[in-house]
Design a protein around this motif. Structure first.
Motif, PDB file in Angstrom:
ATOM      1  N   ALA A  94       0.857  -1.187   0.000  1.00 52.35           N
ATOM      2  CA  ALA A  94       0.000   0.000   0.000  1.00 52.35           C
ATOM      3  C   ALA A  94       0.895   1.240   0.000  1.00 52.35           C
ATOM      4  O   ALA A  94       1.860   1.314   0.760  1.00 52.35           O
ATOM      5  N   ILE A  95       0.575   2.198  -0.874  1.00 51.64           N
ATOM      6  CA  ILE A  95       1.318   3.457  -0.938  1.00 51.64           C
ATOM      7  C   ILE A  95       0.321   4.591  -0.740  1.00 51.64           C
ATOM      8  O   ILE A  95      -0.648   4.706  -1.497  1.00 51.64           O
ATOM      9  N   CYS A 107       3.569   1.882   2.815  1.00 48.13           N
ATOM     10  CA  CYS A 107       4.516   2.955   2.489  1.00 48.13           C
ATOM     11  C   CYS A 107       3.795   4.297   2.486  1.00 48.13           C
ATOM     12  O   CYS A 107       2.706   4.417   1.925  1.00 48.13           O
ATOM     13  N   MET A 108       4.406   5.283   3.080  1.00 46.30           N
ATOM     14  CA  MET A 108       3.920   6.654   2.984  1.00 46.30           C
ATOM     15  C   MET A 108       4.771   7.378   1.946  1.00 46.30           C
ATOM     16  O   MET A 108       6.000   7.290   1.968  1.00 46.30           O
ATOM     17  N   ARG A 109       4.104   8.096   1.038  1.00 53.23           N
ATOM     18  CA  ARG A 109       4.815   8.920   0.056  1.00 53.23           C
ATOM     19  C   ARG A 109       4.236  10.326   0.177  1.00 53.23           C
ATOM     20  O   ARG A 109       3.112  10.584  -0.229  1.00 53.23           O
ATOM     21  N   SER A 110       5.025  11.213   0.767  1.00 52.42           N
ATOM     22  CA  SER A 110       4.494  12.527   1.104  1.00 52.42           C
ATOM     23  C   SER A 110       5.538  13.605   0.907  1.00 52.42           C
ATOM     24  O   SER A 110       6.742  13.355   1.013  1.00 52.42           O
ATOM     25  N   ILE A 130       9.003   5.177   4.400  1.00 52.08           N
ATOM     26  CA  ILE A 130       8.554   6.535   4.081  1.00 52.08           C
ATOM     27  C   ILE A 130       9.398   7.080   2.939  1.00 52.08           C
ATOM     28  O   ILE A 130      10.634   6.966   2.965  1.00 52.08           O
ATOM     29  N   PHE A 131       8.735   7.674   1.952  1.00 45.66           N
ATOM     30  CA  PHE A 131       9.426   8.266   0.815  1.00 45.66           C
ATOM     31  C   PHE A 131       8.972   9.710   0.648  1.00 45.66           C
ATOM     32  O   PHE A 131       7.775   9.989   0.623  1.00 45.66           O
ATOM     33  N   GLY A 132       9.927  10.613   0.531  1.00 48.61           N
ATOM     34  CA  GLY A 132       9.585  11.987   0.201  1.00 48.61           C
ATOM     35  C   GLY A 132       9.234  12.079  -1.275  1.00 48.61           C
ATOM     36  O   GLY A 132       9.698  11.277  -2.088  1.00 48.61           O
ATOM     37  N   ILE A 139      10.793   2.987  -6.060  1.00 47.31           N
ATOM     38  CA  ILE A 139      10.306   1.642  -6.355  1.00 47.31           C
ATOM     39  C   ILE A 139      11.364   0.599  -6.024  1.00 47.31           C
ATOM     40  O   ILE A 139      11.048  -0.478  -5.507  1.00 47.31           O
ATOM     41  N   GLU A 140      12.625   0.907  -6.288  1.00 49.35           N
ATOM     42  CA  GLU A 140      13.692  -0.028  -5.917  1.00 49.35           C
ATOM     43  C   GLU A 140      13.739  -0.209  -4.400  1.00 49.35           C
ATOM     44  O   GLU A 140      13.849  -1.335  -3.902  1.00 49.35           O
ATOM     45  N   ASP A 141      13.661   0.892  -3.667  1.00 49.85           N
ATOM     46  CA  ASP A 141      13.663   0.816  -2.202  1.00 49.85           C
ATOM     47  C   ASP A 141      12.431   0.074  -1.695  1.00 49.85           C
ATOM     48  O   ASP A 141      12.497  -0.673  -0.715  1.00 49.85           O
ATOM     49  N   MET A 142      11.305   0.278  -2.363  1.00 52.73           N
ATOM     50  CA  MET A 142      10.073  -0.414  -1.993  1.00 52.73           C
ATOM     51  C   MET A 142      10.226  -1.923  -2.171  1.00 52.73           C
ATOM     52  O   MET A 142       9.787  -2.720  -1.330  1.00 52.73           O
TER      53      MET A 142
END
Length: 260
Positions: free
Chosen positions: A131-132, A164-167, A186-188, A197-200
């Motif tokens: 989930a993003i 995953c949070m993308r904010s 968490i991704f900025g 996506i690689e980190d995910m």
């Protein structure tokens, strides 16, 4: 031989001729380092050589890079990935890049309006593996939700995939808030899609591995030695998100990445 052994007699300190001290020092230094030395002469050329066996150590960075490559290779194809964002541009970017770099055609995008929040939760719990979520889901007026509210709902419904949070809000305070709600990574929004996506992928593979290890520990644990589990405390969600608690609860899906 006496030169190599360090036994050659030194000449006078004022002698203009070589007293061979330099060669003796070279031998002694080589001996201290555990080197095998040799001295050979061909015509007027004299060659001093030293050999030593070295064992190179792999750097921690190289080990981490190798582990990352292994995790990327283990990421399964065709996982169901559910995303929610109030920005139409962000939704298009997520769908395009996850399809291209995430090795899946099962990308489910939500967030066009407030009503899609409940659909996102239902779909994620039913079939999602990842989930993003965007943090600020704003639709004008009072029609707004927080991604952390939805994360707490996923946790309450026992979603066992990667969250995953993308904010655009990624300060230390914000990240602590996301993790407290139940987000795993968490991704900025300043992070490139491909890097995210690689980190995910790496985070998912490690999340599944850690979850399987925890499950194995529970299965082999002695119940008499284990304290009674304490229920996870879920903070109060916003009034705008509370209605989502009434969405039907789907059965918990298997954790293994290759499960259908």
């Amino acid at each position: 031989t006496k030169v190599l052994s360090g036994e050659a007699r030194r000449g006078s300190g004022t002698s203009p001729m070589s007293d061979q001290i330099g060669l003796q020092h070279s031998f002694l230094a080589a001996q201290a380092a555990g080197m095998t030395v040799s001295l050979t002469q061909t015509a007027e050329d004299v060659m001093f050589a030293g050999q030593i066996e070295l064992q190179t150590a792999t750097s921690s960075t190289a080990v981490a890079d190798e582990m990352r490559e292994q995790d990327l290779a283990q990421f399964p194809n065709d996982l169901h990935i559910c995303c929610i964002d109030d920005s139409a541009a962000a939704r298009r970017l997520l769908h395009f890049n996850l399809t291209q770099w995430g090795r899946t055609e099962n990308v489910h995008i939500f967030g066009k309006d407030e009503t899609e929040a409940s659909e996102f939760v239902r779909k994620t719990v039913a079939v999602g593996r990842i989930a993003i979520l965007d943090q600020h889901l704003e639709y004008g007026g009072e029609s707004s939700l927080l991604g952390t509210d939805l994360v707490e709902l996923l946790v309450a419904k026992q979603f066992q995939g990667l969250i995953c949070m993308r904010s655009g809000n990624a300060s230390a305070h914000d990240m602590a808030k996301y993790r407290n709600a139940g987000a795993h990574c968490i991704f900025g929004k300043d992070v490139s899609m491909r890097k995210m996506i690689e980190d995910m992928k790496v985070a998912y593979v490690r999340h599944v591995s850690d979850s399987e290890l925890r499950l194995e520990d529970v299965m082999h644990a002695d119940p008499s030695d284990s304290p009674r589990p304490r229920p996870r405390r879920i903070s109060r969600t916003s009034r705008r998100a509370s209605y989502l608690l009434n969405t039907p609860r789907a059965p918990v899906h298997p954790l293994h990445p290759h499960a259908v």
